[in-house]
Design a protein around this motif. Structure first.
Motif, short mmCIF file in Angstrom:
data_model
loop_
_atom_site.label_atom_id
_atom_site.label_comp_id
_atom_site.label_asym_id
_atom_site.label_seq_id
_atom_site.Cartn_x
_atom_site.Cartn_y
_atom_site.Cartn_z
N CYS A 125 0.70 -1.23 0.17
CA CYS A 125 0.27 0.01 0.16
C CYS A 125 0.89 1.18 -0.08
O CYS A 125 0.35 2.33 -0.55
CB CYS A 125 -0.92 0.03 1.24
SG CYS A 125 -0.17 -0.28 2.86
N LEU A 162 -11.80 -0.33 -13.82
CA LEU A 162 -10.95 -1.24 -13.05
C LEU A 162 -12.17 -2.32 -12.76
O LEU A 162 -13.01 -2.08 -12.20
CB LEU A 162 -10.23 -0.45 -11.86
CG LEU A 162 -9.66 -1.47 -11.04
CD1 LEU A 162 -8.40 -2.27 -11.59
CD2 LEU A 162 -9.57 -0.84 -9.61
N TYR A 217 -11.93 -5.75 -10.56
CA TYR A 217 -10.89 -6.08 -9.54
C TYR A 217 -11.86 -7.27 -8.47
O TYR A 217 -13.01 -7.17 -8.53
CB TYR A 217 -10.43 -5.09 -8.77
CG TYR A 217 -11.43 -4.23 -7.86
CD1 TYR A 217 -11.40 -4.43 -6.62
CD2 TYR A 217 -12.30 -3.21 -8.35
CE1 TYR A 217 -12.52 -3.80 -5.64
CE2 TYR A 217 -13.27 -2.44 -7.52
CZ TYR A 217 -13.39 -2.89 -6.36
OH TYR A 217 -14.21 -2.02 -5.43
N PHE A 232 -5.38 -7.47 -2.94
CA PHE A 232 -6.17 -6.96 -4.13
C PHE A 232 -5.92 -7.05 -5.49
O PHE A 232 -4.54 -6.67 -5.72
CB PHE A 232 -6.15 -5.19 -3.68
CG PHE A 232 -7.18 -4.19 -4.69
CD1 PHE A 232 -8.08 -3.74 -4.28
CD2 PHE A 232 -6.71 -4.01 -6.03
CE1 PHE A 232 -8.88 -2.74 -4.99
CE2 PHE A 232 -7.70 -3.38 -6.75
CZ PHE A 232 -8.67 -2.68 -6.11
N ALA A 251 -6.30 -6.59 -9.19
CA ALA A 251 -6.69 -5.95 -10.34
C ALA A 251 -6.70 -6.45 -11.68
O ALA A 251 -5.70 -6.92 -12.15
CB ALA A 251 -6.05 -4.49 -10.51
N MET A 294 -7.74 2.49 -5.79
CA MET A 294 -6.95 1.30 -5.15
C MET A 294 -6.43 1.74 -3.85
O MET A 294 -6.53 0.99 -2.84
CB MET A 294 -5.86 0.84 -6.25
CG MET A 294 -6.45 0.31 -7.29
SD MET A 294 -5.42 -0.26 -8.61
CE MET A 294 -4.21 -1.38 -7.84
N HIS A 318 -8.08 1.56 -0.41
CA HIS A 318 -8.25 0.41 0.23
C HIS A 318 -7.13 -0.04 0.90
O HIS A 318 -7.05 -1.20 1.72
CB HIS A 318 -8.45 -0.81 -0.81
CG HIS A 318 -9.76 -0.65 -1.64
ND1 HIS A 318 -9.92 0.23 -2.43
CD2 HIS A 318 -10.94 -1.42 -1.58
CE1 HIS A 318 -11.24 0.19 -2.83
NE2 HIS A 318 -11.70 -0.82 -2.64
N PHE A 367 -1.30 -5.57 -3.44
CA PHE A 367 -1.79 -5.18 -4.55
C PHE A 367 -1.00 -5.95 -5.77
O PHE A 367 -0.08 -5.82 -5.90
CB PHE A 367 -1.93 -3.59 -5.00
CG PHE A 367 -2.66 -2.90 -3.78
CD1 PHE A 367 -3.95 -2.72 -4.24
CD2 PHE A 367 -2.16 -2.67 -2.72
CE1 PHE A 367 -4.72 -1.72 -3.31
CE2 PHE A 367 -2.86 -1.74 -1.87
CZ PHE A 367 -4.01 -1.47 -2.18
N MET A 400 -1.80 -6.08 -9.93
CA MET A 400 -2.46 -5.85 -11.40
C MET A 400 -1.90 -6.57 -12.44
O MET A 400 -0.50 -6.52 -13.04
CB MET A 400 -1.89 -4.20 -11.49
CG MET A 400 -2.28 -3.29 -10.54
SD MET A 400 -2.27 -1.30 -10.94
CE MET A 400 -0.47 -1.47 -11.28
#
Length: 388
Positions: free
Chosen positions: A136, A214, A216, A223, A225, A243, A246, A253, A255
Motif C-alpha cells: 500500500c 477497473l 478487481y 487486491f 486488479a 485502489m 483500500h 496489490f 495488477m
C-alpha cells in the motif's frame, strides 16, 4: 471425431473434464461450464463407447488491425490418464485444424498447460501479461480525483456496465489491436460469473464521460486488479487513487496488465514495484495467406514469403507473394520467384500475431532473409485478455 450435442455425450464430457481438471461440482448444473459448452463444438475420441479424450472449440471474432476476424479458442484439452500418450489428442487436433480451415477460420488461440506440447501442433507464444506487485505504501502519492467521480458496482449495474463497454469498444475501434477477442454479451456475462466476487470501478469525468475502468477482486488481504483500462493519464491516476483508498485493509496489490503497459512510470518510487512478464496465450495460424491480408506492412511493394514447414496444415507450405499497395494487402501463392523471407509456420506466427519484429526474428535465426529487403509489420497491442 466431431461430437453430436446430445445428453449422453454431454454426460461423458462432463465426467472427463471433472476428472481431468479436478473439479468438484456437477458441471451439468454449472452455468459457467454450460454457457461455454452451449457456444462450442466438441471433438472426442472413444474407446469401446467410452469418451477417453476431448477438446472444446469456441468460436469468436477477434480484432486484428481493424478487421473482425473469425478466431477459434481451444480449451478443455483432456484425456483420462490411462489413455494418454496414444496419439488421440494429436488426431483430434489435426481434425480441428482441418475443420477450421474448411470453415474459413484463419487462426486459433489457447492457454497452454505446456508450451512444448502445443509447439508440436504449430502453436507459438504470442500474448504476454505484465504483472505489478506492490504494498500500500506505493499508492500513497495517489488520491481520489477532485473532479469527476468514481462509481463502483457489479456487472449487473447498468451504469457501470455501460461505462465499461463504451471504453472497451472505443479501444477496439482504434485499429491498433492485433489479436484481441471481441466480447459478445454471453462471454461478458460468463466472465463475470466465472471470477467470483468481482467488482468494477469506473471513473467519470466532470463532463459525465467514462474515462477509465477497473475490474478487481479482493481475496483476503490481497487486491487483484484483473483489468485496468483508461483513455487518459488522469483516468489511470484516478483509479490508482481508488485502489489506494483500500490501503487500510490490503497487504498486497497485484495488477495484471497488457505487456505494453507503462503505468509503472507514474509511480515516484518505482523500486517499490515488483514487475514481471509472463507468457499467457499461444496462437496458431491456420491459413497463412488469409492472415497476411489482415496485417499492416510498414513498407509498400511486393514480397515473396515462404512457409518452409507446417506438419498439421500442409496447405500453408510454399511461397506466397504479398503485395502492399495503397494500404491494401493481397496475397497469392506462386510457383516461381526469388524468396525474400522464409521460416516455419511457428516463426511466422510469432511475427504476425506475436510481439516479434521481422528484424528480431531474422537476428534470432527464426526467419531467414535472402535478398536484404526491408520488411516490417505493425505490431499493435493486445489490450484485453480472455481465457479459454
Amino acid at each position: 471425431m466431431k461430437l453430436k450435442k446430445n445428453q449422453e455425450n454431454l454426460k461423458q464430457i462432463a465426467s472427463l473434464i471433472k476428472y481431468a481438471f479436478g473439479k468438484n461440482n456437477n458441471l451439468l448444473h454449472d452455468n459457467n461450464f454450460m454457457s461455454r459448452y452451449d457456444h462450442s463444438n466438441g471433438y472426442g475420441f472413444f474407446n469401446d463407447d467410452k469418451l477417453t479424450s476431448y477438446i472444446m472449440v469456441n468460436k469468436f471474432k477477434s480484432e486484428v488491425f481493424g478487421h473482425h476476424v473469425p478466431m477459434a479458442g481451444i480449451g478443455y484439452v483432456a484425456s483420462y490418464p490411462e489413455y494418454r500418450g496414444q496419439g488421440h489428442i494429436s488426431k483430434l487436433m489435426k481434425e480441428i485444424l482441418n475443420d477450421l480451415h474448411d470453415e474459413g477460420i484463419p487462426f486459433t488461440n489457447l492457454a497452454p498447460f505446456s508450451e512444448s506440447f502445443y509447439r508440436h501442433y504449430g502453436f507459438s507464444n504470442s500474448i504476454y501479461q505484465k504483472e505489478y506487485r506492490f504494498s500500500c505504501g506505493a499508492l500513497r502519492p495517489f488520491k481520489l480525483p477532485r473532479t469527476g467521480h468514481v462509481i463502483r458496482g457489479k456487472w449487473d449495474d447498468l451504469m457501470v456496465q455501460n461505462g465499461v463497454i463504451q471504453l472497451y469498444e472505443r479501444q477496439l475501434h482504434t485499429d491498433d489491436e492485433r489479436n484481441t477477442v471481441i466480447r459478445e454479451a454471453w462471454w461478458w456475462n460468463r466472465m463475470d460469473t466465472y471470477y467470483h466476487n468481482r467488482n468494477i470501478a469506473v471513473y467519470i469525468d466532470s463532463n459525465g464521460r467514462p474515462i477509465s475502468y477497473l475490474i478487481y477482486r479482493i481475496q483476503g488481504d490481497v487486491f487483484l486488479a484483473d483489468e485496468l483500462y483508461s483513455i487518459t493519464a488522469k483516468g489511470l491516476v484516478a483509479l490508482l487513487g481508488f485502489m489506494g483508498s483500500h490501503a487500510g485493509a490490503i497487504k498486497e496489490f497485484r495488477m495484471t496488465l497488457p505487456e505494453h503497459s507503462l503505468i509503472g512510470e507514474l509511480f515516484p518510487e518505482q523500486n517499490q514495484l515488483k514487475i514481471s512478464l509472463h507468457p499467457y496465450m499461444m496462437s496458431r495460424i491456420v491459413d497463412f495467406a488469409k492472415m497476411i491480408t489482415y496485417m499492416k506492412p510498414l513498407q509498400e511493394g511486393t514480397f515473396n514469403l515462404e512457409v518452409i514447414s507446417d506438419d498439421q496444415c500442409p496447405w500453408n507450405i510454399g511461397v506466397w507473394q504479398m503485395t502492399n499497395k495503397d494500404g491494401k494487402v493481397s496475397c497469392k501463392q506462386i510457383e516461381d520467384g526469388l524468396v525474400d523471407f522464409s521460416g516455419p509456420i511457428t516463426a511466422w506466427t510469432q511475427v504476425l500475431l506475436g510481439r516479434l519484429s521481422m528484424m528480431d526474428a531474422v537476428k534470432l535465426g527464426l526467419i531467414t532473409d535472402y535478398r536484404i529487403k526491408k520488411l516490417e509489420f505493425k505490431k499493435g497491442d493486445v489490450s484485453f485478455y480472455d481465457y479459454f
